[in-house]
Scaffold this active site. Structure first.
Site, PDB file in Angstrom:
ATOM      1  N   LYS A 191      30.118  28.746  55.100  1.00 17.64           N
ATOM      2  CA  LYS A 191      29.371  29.749  54.217  1.00 17.64           C
ATOM      3  C   LYS A 191      29.161  29.030  52.740  1.00 17.64           C
ATOM      4  CE  LYS A 191      30.387  33.817  57.151  1.00 17.64           C
ATOM      5  NZ  LYS A 191      31.246  34.700  57.210  1.00 17.64           N
ATOM      6  N   GLN A 210      35.672  38.512  54.618  1.00 17.01           N
ATOM      7  CA  GLN A 210      35.573  38.007  56.036  1.00 17.01           C
ATOM      8  C   GLN A 210      36.766  38.679  56.769  1.00 17.01           C
ATOM      9  OE1 GLN A 210      34.185  34.849  56.952  1.00 17.01           O
ATOM     10  NE2 GLN A 210      34.786  35.531  58.911  1.00 17.01           N
ATOM     11  N   ASP A 261      26.646  41.826  54.492  1.00 20.20           N
ATOM     12  CA  ASP A 261      26.906  41.806  55.790  1.00 20.20           C
ATOM     13  C   ASP A 261      26.402  43.017  56.677  1.00 20.20           C
ATOM     14  OD1 ASP A 261      28.130  39.870  57.305  1.00 20.20           O
ATOM     15  OD2 ASP A 261      30.225  40.401  56.768  1.00 20.20           O
TER      16      ASP A 261
END
Ligand code: NDP
Length: 293
Positions: A52, A96, A119
């Site tokens: 990322k 994460q 997200d």
């Protein structure tokens, strides 16, 4: 049989985002910034976080990486997220997953400000998605929609079967495909589904996200189906330097000859997830700075 190349489509998405980012920087003088929080030392998570960061660099974004000890308290983690919510230099925040078991995942994800939730996992964003007015589409489902669009796979009136009901993949992709415009008839299966093969065999489009290596075999798939394999599983392989190979939830070699189209693993859905994260981060920056890119 069409081998759906997420690698190629992801490269296209990344190029679009890179170009839009350059226009955004030129018109606003700001660079999109993504904060990524990694808790603990799970090697797969560390690899995703590194990818990322690399993707952010490639897009022209700034990124801040927070690597926290696995023993961090829930309160400390929430304190960091609250500070990032208030930091006007940060456009997107990504936590994460998975988090260590002593941390309440829902509580942590709910702390991320909905307008920085790249997200798409915040209840507000999930709610908007269900209502058909999404702001941030979760990255993997967003990637699947883009793959279907790129390969002109029509979903109107199609029987879609989603295997797996996770919040990050199964639920949102099912909700997206049943919306007006996508118009699929969606069935959702999970570990308690009776006679899974009965359902999968009815699918015009079969989407599998269960985390069970090679679980979907040829006899479970209809002739001419489109198969989207989200699974990413490490299978021990001593012939590889790293000691494992990545396999999907679908037994590709057996299933592919029956398909109209299928995504491979690796190189299918996986590369799309990060590309869509980049798209969402730019979208967050555009919303924050109130100008179109
Ligand atoms: P979760 O582990 O959160 O959920 C798995 C789901 O699959 C659950 O709903 C579970 O049912 C169901 N399930 C498990 N085994 C079976 C089975 N044998 N038959 C039917 N249903 C089953 O999964 P995720 O969605 O987080 O991940 C799924 C897979 O996708 C993993 O391999 C993961 O690594 C991969 N992944 C890949 C991404 C990418 O970018 N390519 C992104 C995200 C995930 P129940 O609810 O009843 O427990």
């Amino acid at each position: 049989m069409i081998r759906v190349s997420g690698k190629e489509v992801a490269a296209k998405v990344r190029q679009e985002v890179q170009q839009a980012c350059a226009r955004f920087i030129e018109s606003t003088g700001n660079r999109p910034c993504l904060a990524v929080i990694l808790v603990g030392d799970d090697p797969a998570s560390a690899t995703y976080v590194a990818s990322k960061g690399k993707a952010c660099d490639q897009m022209g974004f700034l990124h801040r990486d927070y690597h926290l000890e696995a023993t961090i308290s829930e309160n400390e983690l929430i304190k960091l997220i609250t500070a990032l919510n208030e930091d006007i230099a940060v456009d997107g925040i990504l936590v994460q997953l998975p988090l260590p078991s002593h941390v309440n995942e829902h509580k942590v994800l709910d702390t991320v400000s909905a307008d920085k939730d790249v997200d798409g996992l915040h209840p507000t964003n999930m709610g908007k998605l269900i209502l058909g007015t999404p702001v941030f589409i979760p990255c993997t489902p967003g990637g699947i929609l883009r793959l279907l669009d790129e390969y002109e796979i029509d979903t109107v009136g199609k029987q879609v079967v989603v295997v797996g009901r996770s919040n990050i993949v199964g639920k949102p992709i099912a909700a997206l495909l049943m919306q007006k415009g996508r118009d699929a008839t969606v069935t959702i299966c999970h570990s308690r589904t009776a006679d899974l093969a009965f359902h999968t065999c009815s699918a015009d489009i079969l989407i599998v996200a269960i985390g069970s290596p090679l679980a979907i075999t040829a006899s479970m798939v209809k002739e001419g189906a489109v198969v989207i394999d989200v699974g990413m599983n490490r299978m021990s392989d001593t012939s590889r330097k790293r000691g494992y190979r990545l396999v999907g939830d679908v037994d590709f070699d057996q299933v592919a000859p029956k398909c109209f189209a299928i995504t491979p693993v690796p190189g299918g859905v996986g590369p799309m997830t990060i590309a869509m994260l980049m798209k969402n981060t730019l979208h967050a920056a555009v919303l924050h700075h109130g100008r179109s890119s």
